[in-house]
Design a protein around this motif. Structure first.
Motif, mmCIF file in Angstrom:
data_model
loop_
_atom_site.group_PDB
_atom_site.id
_atom_site.type_symbol
_atom_site.label_atom_id
_atom_site.label_comp_id
_atom_site.label_asym_id
_atom_site.label_seq_id
_atom_site.Cartn_x
_atom_site.Cartn_y
_atom_site.Cartn_z
ATOM 1 N N GLN A 186 33.676 9.270 4.214
ATOM 2 C CA GLN A 186 33.191 11.082 4.640
ATOM 3 C C GLN A 186 34.427 11.489 5.449
ATOM 4 O O GLN A 186 33.718 12.338 6.243
ATOM 5 C CB GLN A 186 31.845 10.977 5.322
ATOM 6 C CG GLN A 186 31.056 10.777 3.778
ATOM 7 C CD GLN A 186 29.208 10.713 4.176
ATOM 8 O OE1 GLN A 186 29.166 9.852 4.777
ATOM 9 N NE2 GLN A 186 28.981 10.843 3.586
ATOM 10 N N LEU A 237 40.026 18.299 -0.875
ATOM 11 C CA LEU A 237 38.416 18.903 0.352
ATOM 12 C C LEU A 237 37.942 19.182 -0.796
ATOM 13 O O LEU A 237 36.793 19.474 -0.525
ATOM 14 C CB LEU A 237 39.347 19.870 1.378
ATOM 15 C CG LEU A 237 40.118 19.231 2.160
ATOM 16 C CD1 LEU A 237 40.813 20.134 3.185
ATOM 17 C CD2 LEU A 237 39.429 17.585 3.230
ATOM 18 N N ILE A 282 34.328 14.621 1.758
ATOM 19 C CA ILE A 282 34.540 14.611 2.537
ATOM 20 C C ILE A 282 33.586 15.720 3.814
ATOM 21 O O ILE A 282 33.297 16.773 2.992
ATOM 22 C CB ILE A 282 35.760 15.564 3.110
ATOM 23 C CG1 ILE A 282 36.727 14.243 2.172
ATOM 24 C CG2 ILE A 282 36.298 15.270 4.400
ATOM 25 C CD1 ILE A 282 38.569 14.610 2.524
ATOM 26 N N GLU A 283 33.144 15.236 5.132
ATOM 27 C CA GLU A 283 31.978 16.039 6.320
ATOM 28 C C GLU A 283 33.175 16.413 7.086
ATOM 29 O O GLU A 283 32.779 17.264 7.729
ATOM 30 C CB GLU A 283 31.342 15.261 6.257
ATOM 31 C CG GLU A 283 30.115 14.612 4.946
ATOM 32 C CD GLU A 283 29.109 14.441 4.742
ATOM 33 O OE1 GLU A 283 28.846 14.109 6.644
ATOM 34 O OE2 GLU A 283 28.123 14.956 4.602
ATOM 35 N N GLU A 284 34.279 15.668 7.689
ATOM 36 C CA GLU A 284 34.514 15.417 9.165
ATOM 37 C C GLU A 284 36.728 15.146 8.347
ATOM 38 O O GLU A 284 36.849 14.321 7.489
ATOM 39 C CB GLU A 284 34.449 14.954 10.187
ATOM 40 C CG GLU A 284 35.344 14.929 11.120
ATOM 41 C CD GLU A 284 34.612 13.708 12.446
ATOM 42 O OE1 GLU A 284 33.826 13.263 11.875
ATOM 43 O OE2 GLU A 284 35.356 14.156 13.338
ATOM 44 N N ALA A 323 41.013 23.090 6.366
ATOM 45 C CA ALA A 323 39.386 22.827 6.426
ATOM 46 C C ALA A 323 38.375 23.837 5.807
ATOM 47 O O ALA A 323 37.553 23.230 5.617
ATOM 48 C CB ALA A 323 39.433 21.723 7.330
ATOM 49 N N ILE A 348 34.665 22.600 5.421
ATOM 50 C CA ILE A 348 34.443 20.958 6.340
ATOM 51 C C ILE A 348 34.939 21.251 7.978
ATOM 52 O O ILE A 348 35.632 21.859 8.385
ATOM 53 C CB ILE A 348 35.308 19.988 5.204
ATOM 54 C CG1 ILE A 348 35.472 19.345 4.304
ATOM 55 C CG2 ILE A 348 35.694 18.848 6.354
ATOM 56 C CD1 ILE A 348 36.412 18.943 3.629
ATOM 57 N N ARG A 349 34.167 20.023 8.215
ATOM 58 C CA ARG A 349 34.021 20.602 10.109
ATOM 59 C C ARG A 349 35.738 19.644 10.155
ATOM 60 O O ARG A 349 35.808 18.851 9.579
ATOM 61 C CB ARG A 349 33.342 19.806 10.867
ATOM 62 C CG ARG A 349 33.291 19.469 12.487
ATOM 63 C CD ARG A 349 32.079 19.416 12.367
ATOM 64 N NE ARG A 349 32.078 18.297 12.632
ATOM 65 C CZ ARG A 349 32.136 17.037 13.491
ATOM 66 N NH1 ARG A 349 32.476 17.316 14.738
ATOM 67 N NH2 ARG A 349 31.677 15.666 13.697
#
Ligand SMILES: [Zn+2]
Ligand SMILES: [Zn+2]
Lengths: 200, 200
Positions: free
Chosen positions: A81, A132, A137-139, A161, A166-167
């Motif tokens: 992630q 992405l 993926i979260e970060e 991002a 995404i952060r």
């Protein structure tokens, strides 16, 4: 220089391709190997040849790898992630050594530099965008170097991002401006890594 | 260390056989070669392999050589009447670089050290005696190191010269050029004082 042996002279010359090795240390190294360390010299020859010939880039993260997918990407125990984006494989190694990061990486193999012909395609950004888009993926931690070009690259990568929802975070200040990641001391790098901040 | 590539890890390990190369510089060297200098790395691999496998010792002077007789011994332009005796091939190289000496050499490949099993045979002294008996040499310059064992070796080698009726000389000891008297060690200073020479 005169040594009486052509092969010894060639070895001294060839050693100078190593960074930080001048005439004097090349000579010292060659004599040391011949006099006391022939086994080690042969092992080095074979390690060099294998690495120069067979190390390519991971098809997933562009890190150095002799297999299609590198062992970091292939590891089942790493956190899918979090993705850390770096300019080079040596920056990746520096982060692995200094921090407890257990996520994945993406290696740009450079930084945006239009004058040198380095644009989004050369940095593999289409591959990164695809990654992405996979939804895991979260970060994304952007760990480009704190140089002008590194910052421009971070800005561009941050937009990818954002487009993917995404952060994105950036290493905290603490990394000296104008420095190269691989030469930053471990403590500073670990601190900067821990204090990474959201890109606004 | 984790790099994602086994071959890269092995290269970093193998580079540590070079004198003065620790973990950090081995890593820097490996990345430099992979990123920017693969040609140089391959040339180094091949120079290393050739040198480690094929460099032996000259049958005449025991200097490093890949041919039965080294190029210094084979050179027709060097003075056959002066023979300089050194402990190692690196001492030979230092003298070649620093002085205008154009005679021949004999390399002991060590110094007398009975506790380490280094006696006259290991230093090739029978070969040296044979050489002195050929009748061409008029002066033997003894350039062993100014250590206890080097001095003992010089004494022994000097006796061979005397037995063959050849003049033996020894490198002068004294205050190094450009050195400050107050920083020269006591032994050297005492020796230089005792061996003071007339101003011409
Ligand atoms: Zn990978
Ligand atoms: Zn020779």
């Amino acid at each position: 220089m005169t040594t009486g042996s052509r092969l010894l002279g060639e070895l001294i010359d060839a050693l100078r391709c190593l960074p930080g090795v001048g005439a004097k240390s090349a000579q010292r190294m060659a004599f040391h190997l011949l006099e006391r360390e022939r086994e080690g010299g042969l092992r080095l020859a074979s390690a060099l040849e294998s690495a120069m010939r067979d190390v390519g880039n991971c098809t997933r993260c562009r890190n150095f790898s002799e297999t299609p997918v590198c062992s970091l990407c292939a590891s089942p125990s790493r956190d899918k992630q979090v993705l850390c984006v770096v300019e080079s494989a040596s920056d990746l190694a520096a982060i692995e050594q200094a921090t407890g990061f257990r996520g994945h990486y993406f290696v740009l193999l450079g930084r945006l530099s239009p004058l040198d012909g380095l644009g989004p395609d050369e940095l593999g950004l289409p591959l990164l965008a695809e990654r992405l888009g996979e939804g895991e993926i979260e970060e994304m931690i952007i760990a480009t170097n704190p140089t002008v070009e590194g910052e421009a690259t971070a800005h561009y990568v941050g937009q990818l991002a954002r487009a993917a929802g995404i952060r994105a975070t950036r290493l905290a200040h603490g990394v000296p401006l104008g420095g190269e990641l691989e030469f930053v001391d471990r403590g500073t790098l670990a601190h900067a890594f821990g204090s990474r901040q959201s890109l606004s």
